[in-house]
Write a protein that holds these residues in place. Sequence first.
Motif, short mmCIF file in Angstrom:
data_model
loop_
_atom_site.label_atom_id
_atom_site.label_comp_id
_atom_site.label_asym_id
_atom_site.label_seq_id
_atom_site.Cartn_x
_atom_site.Cartn_y
_atom_site.Cartn_z
N LYS A 27 0.88 -1.17 0.00
CA LYS A 27 0.00 0.00 0.00
C LYS A 27 0.91 1.22 0.00
O LYS A 27 1.68 1.41 0.93
N GLU A 29 2.00 5.22 0.02
CA GLU A 29 1.54 6.44 0.66
C GLU A 29 2.15 7.66 -0.01
O GLU A 29 2.90 7.54 -0.97
N GLN A 274 8.92 3.77 2.07
CA GLN A 274 8.51 2.62 2.88
C GLN A 274 9.56 2.31 3.95
O GLN A 274 9.23 1.99 5.09
N LYS A 284 2.56 -3.17 12.58
CA LYS A 284 1.25 -3.57 12.05
C LYS A 284 1.21 -5.06 11.77
O LYS A 284 0.23 -5.73 12.07
N SER A 381 -0.52 -8.70 4.84
CA SER A 381 -0.31 -7.29 4.51
C SER A 381 -0.49 -6.40 5.74
O SER A 381 -1.46 -6.56 6.47
N HIS A 383 -1.58 -3.41 6.12
CA HIS A 383 -2.81 -2.61 6.22
C HIS A 383 -4.01 -3.44 6.68
O HIS A 383 -5.03 -2.89 7.09
N ASP A 386 -5.04 -2.41 10.09
CA ASP A 386 -5.90 -1.21 10.21
C ASP A 386 -7.35 -1.56 9.93
O ASP A 386 -8.25 -1.14 10.64
N GLU A 387 -7.55 -2.34 8.87
CA GLU A 387 -8.93 -2.67 8.48
C GLU A 387 -9.65 -3.41 9.58
O GLU A 387 -10.84 -3.24 9.79
#
Length: 391
Positions: A27, A29, A274, A284, A381, A383, A386-387
């Motif tokens: 992902k 940014e 990154q 994460k 992953s 992210h 976060d989800e």
Amino acid sequence: MIHSEINELVAILRRMFPKGAALHEPKFELKEKEYVADCLESGWVSSAGAYIEKFENNLCQITGHQHAIATVNGTAALQVILQTAGMQQGSEVLLPSLTFVGTANAILNGGGIPHFVDSEPHSLGPDPRKLENYLERIVVFKDGEPFNQRTSRRIFGLVPVHLFGHPVRGDSLKEICSRYKLQLIEDAAESLGSKSNGRHVGHSGLAAILSFNGNKIVTTGGGGAILTNHSELAARTRHVVNTARLRHSWEFLHDMQAFNFRMPNINAALGLGQLERIDTLVTKKRSLHAAYRRELRQISMGQLFAEQAGCNSNHWFNVFLLSSPDRAIRDAILQSTNQVGIQTRPVWKLLHQLEFLKGFPKDDLSQAEILQDQIICMPGSPHLADEMEVA
Ligand SMILES: *Cc1c(COP(=O)(O)O)cnc(C)c1O
């Protein structure tokens, strides 16, 4: 009984990832977009430019190595460092059969002979005791150099692989290698951000390599790096990675046959943003792992592979290990998870079972064969963490 547990596992995963989940995806940014745009603006997109040096310096900071040399991919990085470290045409290199084919290709491409050793269920890396027993049986020393008495070939070294980010038993392997006069070069392609006893992986031997392929924790599109604390080796390696060009203000002078394996500046620009948030990415991934651990507690047919004491894994993929090896159950789980958009994968087919690698020397590989029927790789992953918090 098993079928209802498989259904339960699938239900848990669907609850964790209602939108489905890929095995590993990047992902990007704002930082990456800024750096790539700046790189395009500068016109320096190829094998010279400021981002390559920044990328390398950042790698040194993260890993604690004195030297980092960015390359076009991890396979090329491993091939070059094997060659500059002294792997000669026809010398054997020990590696686990339980790894990605790139490890073996790097050895072959550099003129070496892959020689497969077994793995252990504790670290997923080479089994030190079994390795030592094996070496005791096959090694003879000639003029102080280790040879395989069965093939009469020199054995150059060992390439352990920190599988899925889990550190190998570096201290034991280092000790065995020094006793048998083997070079130790770590395939840390999957383990940027992983630590063992507080230290980043890659310090057990002469050098280590990383990969920045699209599915790794940090990606440059395609890329790799060589890490070492050995200054003379680093200088020689940097030279052959970059066409062995001598410094001169206008002439093209090259003093030996070499490679064009330098990472382009545009790839370094993509990776730099990154690298600057590697701690967040690892955090994460570790919290995603903790979530799996909580959610999969009640599943009894297997469990999440845990890091060893003293180790901090980046948990590149999350490994679900069946309690007893069973190809049919493994495949049933793969089938039913992939069917609902949760991407899972088995471990790679063992290298010694690939047709083109069948004829190469090997120890008994029964542990690797068992692990092959136990391992299921689950989405990792960053992210996804976060989800889940939102969900
Ligand atoms: C990804 C990977 C490599 C090679 O990396 P590339 O950058 O794809 O060449 C080597 N070894 C292992 C264990 C890997 O996972």
